[in-house]
Motif scaffolding. Structure first.
Motif, PDB file in Angstrom:
ATOM      1  N   LYS A 181      -0.004   8.812  -2.417  1.00 48.42           N
ATOM      2  CA  LYS A 181      -1.069   9.668  -2.957  1.00 48.42           C
ATOM      3  C   LYS A 181      -1.779  10.425  -1.836  1.00 48.42           C
ATOM      4  N   ARG A 182      -1.993   9.798  -0.699  1.00 50.99           N
ATOM      5  CA  ARG A 182      -2.596  10.502   0.431  1.00 50.99           C
ATOM      6  C   ARG A 182      -1.674  11.628   0.914  1.00 50.99           C
ATOM      7  N   PHE A 183      -0.383  11.371   0.947  1.00 53.03           N
ATOM      8  CA  PHE A 183       0.594  12.392   1.315  1.00 53.03           C
ATOM      9  C   PHE A 183       0.499  13.567   0.339  1.00 53.03           C
ATOM     10  N   HIS A 223       0.816  -1.218   0.000  1.00 55.08           N
ATOM     11  CA  HIS A 223       0.000   0.000   0.000  1.00 55.08           C
ATOM     12  C   HIS A 223       0.854   1.275   0.000  1.00 55.08           C
ATOM     13  N   VAL A 224       2.085   1.169  -0.513  1.00 54.89           N
ATOM     14  CA  VAL A 224       2.963   2.341  -0.542  1.00 54.89           C
ATOM     15  C   VAL A 224       2.431   3.389  -1.512  1.00 54.89           C
ATOM     16  N   LEU A 268      -6.116   1.410  -8.218  1.00 53.41           N
ATOM     17  CA  LEU A 268      -5.694   2.444  -7.274  1.00 53.41           C
ATOM     18  C   LEU A 268      -6.368   3.774  -7.587  1.00 53.41           C
ATOM     19  N   ASN A 269      -6.300   4.204  -8.827  1.00 50.43           N
ATOM     20  CA  ASN A 269      -6.765   5.538  -9.197  1.00 50.43           C
ATOM     21  C   ASN A 269      -8.272   5.710  -9.065  1.00 50.43           C
ATOM     22  N   LEU A 270      -9.027   4.686  -9.418  1.00 47.47           N
ATOM     23  CA  LEU A 270     -10.482   4.807  -9.481  1.00 47.47           C
ATOM     24  C   LEU A 270     -11.179   4.247  -8.248  1.00 47.47           C
ATOM     25  N   ARG A 271     -10.836   3.030  -7.852  1.00 46.05           N
ATOM     26  CA  ARG A 271     -11.520   2.404  -6.709  1.00 46.05           C
ATOM     27  C   ARG A 271     -11.001   2.908  -5.374  1.00 46.05           C
ATOM     28  N   ARG A 272      -9.672   2.923  -5.193  1.00 43.50           N
ATOM     29  CA  ARG A 272      -9.124   3.276  -3.889  1.00 43.50           C
ATOM     30  C   ARG A 272      -9.119   4.785  -3.649  1.00 43.50           C
TER      31      ARG A 272
END
Length: 312
Positions: A121-123, A115-116, A150-154
């Protein structure tokens, strides 16, 4: 002197043998930017001529951009990074919108199940929100399932633009001899849908029927055809979820999938639909892009000026 931002994370056990502890921080020195030069070439083999050099990273980080990296205790050098900078785009009603252009996100293969990328992205989101900016954009290859998820779902990004052969020919192993078509992600970071996705409070939607047909008799399915449905509130587009494992083995198949998705997405997005999600089949062999009419989305309109001769 700019205060250094640093965060520590402890991942939940995933496919890694153990939970992985890592820290994230913004970079600002020439020595740190040299790490990112080397990391780019390691993440994308064959891309040495396309590496963003340290002096460009350094000056953009000094004037409003972000170069942030993830570190683990057993390595001095970073295991992943995110890089972006402020940009402007014209508004449909006139004037300009300030946004953050997220140009690169990369993680070493050995650490991609920790989950890096999500943490980076959160950072980035927190950094950009502190600047008072609401929109982050970037592009990704529609054939890349991991990036789509990652881009769409998470993250809760949406797509309203397909960019044909955006970068021209690239020399790395993944893009060699294939048009560099990309989907452009819009990440409206203050929207409730984004917070819901980041918090895990927005479960995957019920899968609507796909509008395209595939030939699943081969080890890697081939695209066949597609047809616009007469009536639909949501639609999906199907493709193999593990295309990266097979890229380069059959150039004809790779190109067939590129041209198939180009035809589907250019037509569907032109009809005023948006890509809003990505889900996997129960056995994780197939991926499905989920689309719905963009007028259902509570996001600002955007103006797309043509900037490349191959753009539709």
């Amino acid at each position: 002197m700019r205060k250094r931002a640093e965060l520590a994370f402890q991942t939940r056990p995933t496919q890694l043998a153990r939970a992985m502890a890592y820290t994230l921080r913004a970079l600002s020195t020439p020595e740190e930017m040299a790490w990112i030069e080397a990391l780019q070439a390691e993440i994308w083999p064959g891309s040495a001529l396309d590496v963003v050099p340290r002096h460009v990273l350094l000056i953009q980080a000094a004037y409003g951009g972000l170069v942030a990296a993830a570190f683990v205790p057993e390595r001095q050098e970073p295991i992943g990074f995110v890089y972006g900078f402020p940009g402007l785009e014209p508004k449909p009603e006139g004037g300009w919108r300030l946004k953050h252009c997220s140009h690169m996100l990369g993680v070493l293969p050995a650490y991609r199940d920790g989950h890096v990328g999500l943490a980076l992205k959160r950072f980035q989101r927190d950094f950009v929100r502190a600047q008072g900016i609401e929109l982050i954009t970037w592009t990704f290859d529609p054939l890349e399932s991991r990036n789509a998820y990652l881009n769409l779902r998470r993250l809760g990004g949406i797509v309203r633009r397909y960019r044909r052969n955006l970068y021209g020919p690239l020399r790395d192993a993944l893009n060699y001899d294939l048009p560099t078509d990309r989907l452009e992600v819009e990440w409206w970071i203050t929207q409730p849908r984004v917070q819901a996705r980041l918090s895990g409070l927005d479960p995957p939607p019920k899968l609507p029927p796909p509008i395209n047909q595939i030939d699943a008799q081969h080890p890697v399915p081939h695209p066949v055809a597609w047809r616009w449905p007469e009536r639909a509130e949501r639609i999906s587009v199907c493709l193999p979820a593990r295309m990266r494992d097979f890229r380069g083995q059959d150039p004809g198949r790779d190109r067939a999938w590129r041209m198939h998705l180009r035809a589907v997405f250019e037509e569907v997005l032109a009809r005023g639909w948006a890509i809003t999600d990505y889900v996997l089949s129960p056995d994780r062999t197939l991926g499905y892009y989920i689309l719905e009419p963009e007028d259902r989305l509570d996001v600002p309109r955007r103006h797309y000026a043509l900037s490349h001769p191959d753009a539709p």
